[in-house]
Each structure stands twice: as C-alpha cells, then as structure tokens.
Write a protein that holds these residues in place. Structure first.
Motif, PDB file in Angstrom:
ATOM      1  N   TRP A 402       0.821  -1.215   0.000  1.00 51.48           N
ATOM      2  CA  TRP A 402       0.000   0.000   0.000  1.00 51.48           C
ATOM      3  C   TRP A 402       0.854   1.264   0.000  1.00 51.48           C
ATOM      4  N   SER A 403       2.158   1.121  -0.206  1.00 53.45           N
ATOM      5  CA  SER A 403       2.996   2.324  -0.224  1.00 53.45           C
ATOM      6  C   SER A 403       3.994   2.292  -1.375  1.00 53.45           C
ATOM      7  N   TRP A 404       5.195   1.814  -1.118  1.00 51.26           N
ATOM      8  CA  TRP A 404       6.257   1.912  -2.110  1.00 51.26           C
ATOM      9  C   TRP A 404       6.021   1.065  -3.345  1.00 51.26           C
ATOM     10  N   GLY A 405       5.194   0.037  -3.256  1.00 52.75           N
ATOM     11  CA  GLY A 405       4.903  -0.766  -4.439  1.00 52.75           C
ATOM     12  C   GLY A 405       4.178   0.015  -5.512  1.00 52.75           C
ATOM     13  N   PRO A 406       2.922   0.413  -5.272  1.00 52.34           N
ATOM     14  CA  PRO A 406       2.181   1.135  -6.311  1.00 52.34           C
ATOM     15  C   PRO A 406       2.632   2.577  -6.494  1.00 52.34           C
ATOM     16  N   LEU A 407       3.017   3.256  -5.418  1.00 53.69           N
ATOM     17  CA  LEU A 407       3.359   4.673  -5.528  1.00 53.69           C
ATOM     18  C   LEU A 407       4.640   4.902  -6.317  1.00 53.69           C
ATOM     19  N   SER A 408       5.512   3.928  -6.355  1.00 56.22           N
ATOM     20  CA  SER A 408       6.753   4.077  -7.119  1.00 56.22           C
ATOM     21  C   SER A 408       6.506   4.066  -8.618  1.00 56.22           C
ATOM     22  N   TRP A 409       5.344   3.558  -9.038  1.00 57.18           N
ATOM     23  CA  TRP A 409       4.948   3.655 -10.447  1.00 57.18           C
ATOM     24  C   TRP A 409       4.037   4.851 -10.676  1.00 57.18           C
ATOM     25  N   LEU A 410       3.196   5.150  -9.709  1.00 56.30           N
ATOM     26  CA  LEU A 410       2.240   6.255  -9.869  1.00 56.30           C
ATOM     27  C   LEU A 410       2.922   7.613  -9.896  1.00 56.30           C
ATOM     28  N   VAL A 411       3.724   7.924  -8.894  1.00 58.50           N
ATOM     29  CA  VAL A 411       4.275   9.278  -8.757  1.00 58.50           C
ATOM     30  C   VAL A 411       5.157   9.668  -9.941  1.00 58.50           C
ATOM     31  N   PRO A 412       6.144   8.849 -10.368  1.00 59.04           N
ATOM     32  CA  PRO A 412       6.938   9.259 -11.533  1.00 59.04           C
ATOM     33  C   PRO A 412       6.115   9.437 -12.800  1.00 59.04           C
ATOM     34  N   SER A 413       5.026   8.673 -12.957  1.00 57.69           N
ATOM     35  CA  SER A 413       4.230   8.773 -14.179  1.00 57.69           C
ATOM     36  C   SER A 413       3.371  10.033 -14.216  1.00 57.69           C
ATOM     37  N   GLU A 414       3.131  10.665 -13.058  1.00 59.79           N
ATOM     38  CA  GLU A 414       2.228  11.818 -13.039  1.00 59.79           C
ATOM     39  C   GLU A 414       2.940  13.154 -12.850  1.00 59.79           C
ATOM     40  N   ILE A 415       4.228  13.154 -12.499  1.00 60.91           N
ATOM     41  CA  ILE A 415       4.886  14.421 -12.169  1.00 60.91           C
ATOM     42  C   ILE A 415       5.588  15.078 -13.350  1.00 60.91           C
ATOM     43  N   CYS A 416       5.827  14.335 -14.441  1.00 64.32           N
ATOM     44  CA  CYS A 416       6.604  14.889 -15.557  1.00 64.32           C
ATOM     45  C   CYS A 416       5.699  15.590 -16.563  1.00 64.32           C
ATOM     46  N   PRO A 417       6.041  16.824 -16.972  1.00 63.25           N
ATOM     47  CA  PRO A 417       5.312  17.472 -18.056  1.00 63.25           C
ATOM     48  C   PRO A 417       5.535  16.716 -19.357  1.00 63.25           C
ATOM     49  N   LEU A 418       4.646  16.905 -20.313  1.00 69.00           N
ATOM     50  CA  LEU A 418       4.652  16.092 -21.518  1.00 69.00           C
ATOM     51  C   LEU A 418       5.979  16.150 -22.259  1.00 69.00           C
ATOM     52  N   GLU A 419       6.639  17.301 -22.268  1.00 69.02           N
ATOM     53  CA  GLU A 419       7.855  17.445 -23.061  1.00 69.02           C
ATOM     54  C   GLU A 419       8.997  16.553 -22.594  1.00 69.02           C
ATOM     55  N   VAL A 420       8.934  16.090 -21.331  1.00 68.57           N
ATOM     56  CA  VAL A 420       9.977  15.185 -20.843  1.00 68.57           C
ATOM     57  C   VAL A 420       9.367  13.913 -20.240  1.00 68.57           C
ATOM     58  N   ARG A 421       8.078  13.673 -20.521  1.00 67.52           N
ATOM     59  CA  ARG A 421       7.390  12.544 -19.867  1.00 67.52           C
ATOM     60  C   ARG A 421       7.969  11.211 -20.284  1.00 67.52           C
ATOM     61  N   SER A 422       8.220  11.023 -21.587  1.00 62.88           N
ATOM     62  CA  SER A 422       8.751   9.734 -22.038  1.00 62.88           C
ATOM     63  C   SER A 422      10.140   9.494 -21.467  1.00 62.88           C
ATOM     64  N   ALA A 423      10.954  10.554 -21.413  1.00 56.66           N
ATOM     65  CA  ALA A 423      12.297  10.409 -20.839  1.00 56.66           C
ATOM     66  C   ALA A 423      12.223  10.121 -19.345  1.00 56.66           C
ATOM     67  N   GLY A 424      11.326  10.825 -18.643  1.00 58.46           N
ATOM     68  CA  GLY A 424      11.187  10.609 -17.211  1.00 58.46           C
ATOM     69  C   GLY A 424      10.741   9.197 -16.885  1.00 58.46           C
ATOM     70  N   GLN A 425       9.767   8.677 -17.657  1.00 58.70           N
ATOM     71  CA  GLN A 425       9.292   7.320 -17.401  1.00 58.70           C
ATOM     72  C   GLN A 425      10.359   6.299 -17.761  1.00 58.70           C
ATOM     73  N   SER A 426      11.150   6.565 -18.799  1.00 59.14           N
ATOM     74  CA  SER A 426      12.233   5.654 -19.149  1.00 59.14           C
ATOM     75  C   SER A 426      13.287   5.609 -18.046  1.00 59.14           C
ATOM     76  N   ILE A 427      13.585   6.770 -17.466  1.00 61.52           N
ATOM     77  CA  ILE A 427      14.533   6.800 -16.347  1.00 61.52           C
ATOM     78  C   ILE A 427      13.977   5.992 -15.184  1.00 61.52           C
ATOM     79  N   ASN A 428      12.694   6.174 -14.905  1.00 58.48           N
ATOM     80  CA  ASN A 428      12.051   5.433 -13.818  1.00 58.48           C
ATOM     81  C   ASN A 428      12.169   3.926 -14.043  1.00 58.48           C
ATOM     82  N   VAL A 429      11.810   3.469 -15.243  1.00 57.77           N
ATOM     83  CA  VAL A 429      11.867   2.047 -15.550  1.00 57.77           C
ATOM     84  C   VAL A 429      13.305   1.541 -15.552  1.00 57.77           C
ATOM     85  N   ALA A 430      14.215   2.331 -16.156  1.00 61.54           N
ATOM     86  CA  ALA A 430      15.614   1.894 -16.259  1.00 61.54           C
ATOM     87  C   ALA A 430      16.252   1.743 -14.882  1.00 61.54           C
ATOM     88  N   VAL A 431      16.045   2.731 -14.016  1.00 62.95           N
ATOM     89  CA  VAL A 431      16.615   2.642 -12.667  1.00 62.95           C
ATOM     90  C   VAL A 431      15.987   1.479 -11.911  1.00 62.95           C
TER      91      VAL A 431
END
Length: 515
Positions: A402-431
């Motif tokens: 109920w914390s770090w599991g789902p929120l670690s996917w939710l928060v990075p996917s919602e905080i990036c503006p569109l111009e860097v969203r794909s890069a931000g999500q790739s960094i999230n997945v890569a790390v």
C-alpha cells in the motif's frame, strides 16, 4: 458528473468529467501489462525450488542443496549459484535495455503500440521458457520477457495517468500495481499446484503465454490517449477519444489546454537533454531515487525468492510454497487498501507509514533469524516461531503493497510534463530494472555472506528513503497531470529550481476565478 479544477496561478478552470465504462475498460486492459510483470516476478522463485527443474538445468545446485550439512554456512548458502541467479536476473537486465528503446516507441508510435509490443515479447518469451531443453533457451526466453517488461512498464503507467480523470487518477493508475500483485499471486499458486508434477516447471513457465496473448489481442481494441494522439497530429481522433473517456461533449476547454501544452512540448527537441535542465530537477531526482529506493526496501527478497527463502530457513518444500502463496495473497489484499485510500489521504501519508512499518518488520525478521540461526546457520524454527516469522514477512509485504509498491509507479508517471514525460518514465523504468537486476543477481550471495545481516542492510535503506520522502516529496493528489508544475513552486526546496513562470498559464484568459 463532477467538476475537476485546473489551477492557473490562483485561478481554476473547471472540467466536467464522468467515470465512464470505456475508460475503466481501457485502464483494465492496459493494466494487464502489470499482470505479466507480476507473473514473471513470482514464478521464478517457485520454479527454482523444484527438484526436477534443478536436476535438469542446475544439477550442481541440487547436489549442493541436498548436501547442505556439509556446508559450513548451512541454510544461508544452500542456493548460492551464479548461473541460477542469472536465470532470474537476466529478465531485468533486458528490461533495462528495452526501456531505453521503449521511450521513443511510446512517444513516436503511441502508448498503445508499446503495450502491444510488450505483450508480444511476453508471449514469445513464455513459450520459449515452457519448451526449454537447455539453459540457453531459458536465458533467451527470460531476455525476451525482459523486453516485454521494459515496453509494458514504460507505456502502461503513462497510459493510465493520461486516460484517468484527475480525481481518480491514483486509483486507476494503481490498477497496474494491483495486476502485478495478482500476477505474483497466481504465479505462486500455480507453482504450488504443479510442484509435485515431473514437468510442473514447464506449466509454470509456459502459462505466462496465456495473459500475454490476451493483452496482445485486447490492446488492438484500445484507443490511444488523447495526449499521445495530439502529440502525433491526430487532432480529430484525439477529440473523439476525449469525449469517450470524459463522458461528455463539453471537452473544448480541456482539449484546447492539451493542445497548448503539447505545442509547447513539441518545441523540446531533445527530452533526454532537457530533463537535465535545472527546471526539471524535481522530476529527474524523483524519477531516479524513487525506483532506486523501491528496490532497496528488500521486497524482492520476498517476491523473487520466497519459496527459496522459506526453504533456506527450515520450512519444508510444500510449506515453503504455501507460505509464499500466503505472503503474496496479503500483497493483493493490501494493494486494495492503497487503491481505496491514495486519492483520499494522498501519496505522502502512504509513503511515510509504509516505510516505517517495513523498517520495523525488517528489523524483527533479522532479529528472529539471528537469534535462531546465528552466524553459522545452525538451528531450526519451531512451528510457532515459523508462524511468527511469516507474520512479520506478511506485515512487511502489506506495508510495501500500500505504499512503495504502487506509488513508485504512480508518482513518476504523473509528475513529468509532456515534453519530458517519455524520458522521465524511461529513467524510472531503467533505474527500477537496473536495481531489480542487481538485487536479483546478488541476493543469494549476500544471504550467504551477510547472513541475517542482510535484513539489517535493507533496514538502513528504509530509514534513508523515509527521510527522503518526508523532505522532498510534495503532495500530488488531485492535481491534474498537465498542471503538476504548480506543486514545485510551493515546495520549500524545489522552488529554488523551478521558476514561477513554469506554472502553466496557457489559456489563462479563459480561466474562471476559483470559488
């Protein structure tokens, strides 16, 4: 029908939205990418504890396991074998590489295409593993599964965040994590049911092809997100989809806001270079450190190797598999707590409570193992002691779910503006995949050499990550995804990097004063 407000420097634009059957169906199908990820997370631990599998592919591990008493470190080193850990961890190394390619696919071809490709990789990889006759086929299959993970984890969270209405974005996005936990649960249940069969491991590995095929077929019937369609110049189709997912014809204001934001985003030619600019420092930091800390909670010690871990600690073969099933069942139920509470209580509260609970449980588990096994690994658990150990592990899993599991996917996917969203999500997945690979590869040697100290090792990181959230993560609940920059300007630390003008003020002439 409910109004959802967009903040524009003190003023609010009201959007009318409904929770439609179409958006629920789309989010359910997309979240099936999480089911596949979870299945592959959970299946390997049980398979690698099955005697027929070890005899066929890893006979040296089987002999080492049976001659445990001859080893000076006893149960701590029972499964320590580099090739065996490579079977598990190769998936995550491939996912790391795939996530870098998936960024461009998701941006240029759309979120839907990336999800389809992810399902296709899963399908072929599962079939190769199910029909494997040698270690090479196993590893190649795992690599293909890794490409499926990379593409799915890149595209699904972004798809869910862009499709969902802001007021339930957290709950719908967590459908991804819910599917991960369901996938882990079914993987452990199937392992338990097939363990006694001679070729049970083939059924366990090969059955991953079933949900993969379903995802491939179902994704063909999905529409892409309005954000992605506008980004690719498909304005007419984007507006049609926006009507369907909002359940109203009155979408002109939101549609124009999306166009304005995307026009600004198109001016950014190099999202990877731009995300390193100071004004994107919050996004870069959180997209890097949240997945880093998630993997250092120690959760994958449980998810990858639960049956192996329980066997190493003295549980019988059947008892170890059933204990793993119990732990992941708790994982599923606790994820529901997060879905029901994330949009009510917010992200920070769940992060902080979960981190504290996991810390206490890691210390408790490490202490129990230290008192019973010591350094030499001599001893065994009584039934009551084993039940107590399982209780603390379940409490740990619940806190993560109920914390770090789902929120670690939710928060990075919602905080990036569109111009860097794909890069931000790739960094999230890569790390995430880099450290998932690292933990998978080194856990068994670390258990062998650190022994019970391994659990205190993870406890130290839980202290650091909880402090990190307390100081640097602002609350993002109910903030529309295209207006997320407003939260940085009001944060004590991030406002130093994000200039005031970064807050979206497009279409401000149409904004109404907030009530």
């Amino acid at each position: 029908m409910a109004g959802v407000g967009l903040v524009h420097q003190g003023r609010t634009r009201q959007y009318e939205v409904k929770v439609t059957a179409y958006v629920l169906f789309s989010c359910f199908v997309a979240a099936m990418g999480g089911l596949l990820f979870g299945y592959d997370l959970g299946i390997t631990g049980g398979v690698t504890s099955m005697d027929p599998f070890l005899i066929k592919f890893f006979p040296s591990v089987y002999k080492q396991m049976k001659l445990e008493k001859a080893h000076e470190n006893g149960p701590y080193c029972r499964f320590n074998n580099e090739l065996l850990t490579l079977f598990t961890s190769s998936l995550y190394l491939a996912a790391l590489v795939a996530s870098l390619f998936a960024s461009n696919t998701t941006r240029i071809l759309g979120r839907k295409t990336s999800m389809f490709l992810g399902g296709l990789f899963f399908l072929v990889g599962a079939l190769l593993n199910g029909f494997a006759v040698n270690v090479a086929m196993l590893i190649i299959g795992r690599l293909l599964l890794g490409f499926g993970v990379g593409y799915s984890n890149q595209s699904v969270p972004v798809y869910l965040s862009e499709m969902a209405p802001p007021n339930i974005r957290g709950a719908l996005n967590m459908g991804f994590q819910m599917m991960i936990t369901i996938g882990i649960f079914f993987a452990n249940l199937i392992n338990y049911l097939t363990a006694a069969q001679e070729n049970g491991w083939r059924y366990s590995l090969g059955m991953g092809a079933v949900p993969a095929l379903l995802l491939c077929i179902a994704s063909l019937f999905l529409g892409d997100t309005p954000n992605s369609m506008i980004e690719r110049g498909e304005y007419g189709r984007a507006k049609i989809i926006l009507h369907k997912i909002r359940g109203t014809q009155d979408v002109d204001d939101e549609f124009q806001d999306l166009i304005d934001v995307i026009e600004v985003a198109r001016q950014v030619a190099h999202p990877w270079r731009n995300i390193t600019q100071p004004k994107y420092r919050p996004q870069l930091t959180l997209c890097s450190f949240i997945p880093f800390f998630q993997q250092l909670t120690g959760i994958n010690v449980i998810m990858f190797y639960a049956p192996v871990l329980f066997q190493s600690l003295g549980f019988g073969d059947d008892a170890s598999l059933m204990s793993a099933v119990i732990a992941v069942a708790v994982n599923v139920m606790a994820t529901m707590v997060s879905i029901l509470s994330v949009d009510k209580f917010g992200r920070r509260v769940l992060f902080l409570e979960g981190g504290t609970q996991m810390l206490l449980c890691q210390v408790a588990v490490g202490t129990l193992i230290a008192l019973k096994f010591g350094v030499k690994g001599e001893g065994s658990f009584t039934k009551s002691e084993a039940d107590l150990l399982l209780l603390f592990i379940c409490l740990f899993v619940a806190a993560f779910a109920w914390s770090w599991g789902p929120l670690s996917w939710l928060v990075p996917s919602e905080i990036c503006p569109l111009e860097v969203r794909s890069a931000g999500q790739s960094i999230n997945v890569a790390v995430n995949m880099l450290f998932t690979f690292g933990i998978a590869q080194v856990f068994l040697p670390m258990l062998c050499y650190l022994k019970f100290g391994l659990f205190f090792f993870f406890a130290g990181f839980l202290v650091m990550m909880t402090i990190f959230v307390a100081l640097l993560l602002p609350e993002t609940k109910n903030v529309p995804i295209e207006e997320m920059n407003s939260v940085w300007n009001s944060h004590w630390f991030w406002t130093k990097f994000v200039p005031q003008e970064v807050v979206s003020d497009h279409s401000s002439s149409n904004c109404k004063p907030s009530p």
